[in-house]
Design an enzyme around this catalytic site. Sequence first.
Site, short mmCIF file in Angstrom:
data_model
loop_
_atom_site.label_atom_id
_atom_site.label_comp_id
_atom_site.label_asym_id
_atom_site.label_seq_id
_atom_site.Cartn_x
_atom_site.Cartn_y
_atom_site.Cartn_z
N LYS A 74 27.36 38.94 -21.12
CA LYS A 74 27.81 37.94 -22.08
C LYS A 74 29.34 38.01 -22.23
CE LYS A 74 27.35 36.48 -26.85
NZ LYS A 74 26.67 36.62 -28.13
N LYS A 122 31.88 52.92 -27.72
CA LYS A 122 32.59 52.27 -26.62
C LYS A 122 34.09 52.55 -26.72
CE LYS A 122 29.60 48.19 -26.36
NZ LYS A 122 29.55 46.74 -26.49
N GLY A 153 22.98 38.86 -27.18
CA GLY A 153 22.60 39.47 -25.89
C GLY A 153 21.11 39.77 -25.81
N ARG A 154 20.55 40.36 -26.86
CA ARG A 154 19.14 40.77 -26.82
C ARG A 154 18.18 39.60 -27.00
NH1 ARG A 154 22.08 42.89 -30.79
NH2 ARG A 154 21.66 42.37 -32.97
N GLU A 206 18.40 47.39 -32.26
CA GLU A 206 19.78 46.89 -32.33
C GLU A 206 19.87 45.79 -33.40
OE1 GLU A 206 22.01 44.94 -28.92
OE2 GLU A 206 22.79 46.95 -28.73
N GLU A 245 30.24 49.42 -18.12
CA GLU A 245 29.20 49.86 -17.18
C GLU A 245 28.92 48.75 -16.15
OE1 GLU A 245 29.16 49.91 -20.45
OE2 GLU A 245 28.04 51.60 -21.27
N HIS A 249 -2.69 60.31 -22.16
CA HIS A 249 -2.71 61.66 -21.58
C HIS A 249 -1.38 62.37 -21.78
CE1 HIS A 249 -6.62 60.93 -19.74
NE2 HIS A 249 -6.19 59.68 -19.61
#
Length: 550
Positions: A205, A516, A266-267, A352, A211, A383
């Site tokens: 965005k 950041k 973004g999410r 978030e 990253e 399990h």
Amino acid sequence: MSILTLSPAWRALEAHHEIMRQQSLCNLFAQDTQRFNKFSLQFNNILLDYSKHPINTQTVDLLLSLARQQDLSNAITRMFQGDKVNDTEDRAALHSALRQENSVTVDGFNVMPNIKKVLAKMDQFVTAVQQGKLRGYSGQPFTDVVNIGIGGSNLGPAMVTEALKSYRSHHSLATHFISDIDSTHLSEILQKLNPETTLFIIASKTFTTQETMINARAVQDWFLTHGGTTKDTKNHFIAVSSNPVEAEKFGIHSDNLFEFWDWVGGRYSLWSAIGLPIALAIGMSNFYLLLAGARAMDQHFTTTPLAENLPVMLGLIGIWQINFFGAQSHAILPYDPALRNLPAYLQQLEMESNGKRTDRNGNEVDYMTGAVIWGGQGISSQHSFYQLLHQGTQTISADFLMSCKSHHPANKNHKLLSLAHYFAQTEAMMRGDNGDQKNTQLTTKSSIKQVTESSLKATSPHKIIPGNRPTTSILFKQLDPKTLGALIALYEHKVFVQSVIWNINPFDQWGVELGKKLAGIILTELEESAPVTSHDASTNGLMNYFKLNQ
Ligand code: F6P
């Protein structure tokens, strides 16, 4: 005390909780044969059963009073009509517009024409790639697509692509996702790829996320050192961003830029061009069905009375668990293996969005907000961590998700066994077991031996499973694009409902900015040879240990 916790609706729920916490789920079912009918809802192909929670009709009435007190209906209208509900960033939150058909205005400007324009551009692009009209630099059709993005620019597309892999056709491109700064993962993926037939999508965005940018540059270098030229990047590099200036600076041709807007969080962005890898994997017609499913859920959310509204009830049940029963942790347990990435996706969506401690008026809250969201594929998790769900000391609520029909008739036995476990687990969590083993036998590796009275006494307490564990079951006909679209929108709106109750803004994420900023400073210090002294003793010590041992 805050306005919320002093409010009449909250107080009434607190008083009611004193009564309900003494009730067992089994007793509630025994007292009322209509419980499932009363506390389950259906919408299209989705069944939401919240009857295995410590609630009765009064609980639901009180939760609905809380929703009315917090003016939920008005908040829903405001979000859908494009009001700036993301007030700390002075923005609307209009992910719903990405799947709507009617006009929606932001700052007096109708956003629909631009949404349609980008959708049409996606359609044209995906069709051309799938039909082999758009090809790589050597004239070969594309076979693979690599999405380079993180957070919302990765989790949604990765989750949906995996969930709908039964909808791939022979035109589909194989999809790969690069998100973390993991050069081993990056080179493992690149090793398998042919630069002549691979498309790269840089999804960000902001187009400034470190990253993503470092991965994008690494991939670009690989392309240029494996046969591609700078001129060829035009055929192979696509960007999806709301920051066209930065994307062009990176070297993306304007024809290859798919825009979205600052009013899409973004999410919440998989419905925008961020969904391009989804469309390349399952085709544009299926992508439209995904949007249609979400649109149907939007319609349901905005028009259905609160008591029959799936996102509203899912949100309110969460409030009941978190704020009154103290459930700090909520597990997402999909039994359909195709939904294996759902917990990670919902982790970002919920944590978030609602991991906030300041209300919309700037006051620190004195009640719990978003729970810790975690989970895993149901069958495998049985399990590993289910032991703690059954006998641990924490209050954890859980969503169990499953589809009725398999996409592969040959998998009938797999499906039935998964469903048997799906139904068994929520029943077991509710019923528990009193550990009475008078007539039971223990199995040893080699033989079955009758246990003695004394060993029974010793093990009995360990076999007590208290039960009374709250679970929600979400069962749907089949995991098809429309149903998945509706399911995702169900959770998006659930998050919004809870944010309204808590009076917090679910659309900003200031908390992630500090890390950041510090990483930027630290990166410079790591590149210098001098020992680090500018931080606390621990951070200095760790950084200097690295410098000595790199
Ligand atoms: O750091 C958090 C975050 O801003 C998320 O909200 C977002 O989804 C992710 O980073 C990626 O951001 P972008 O799409 O701008 O690269």
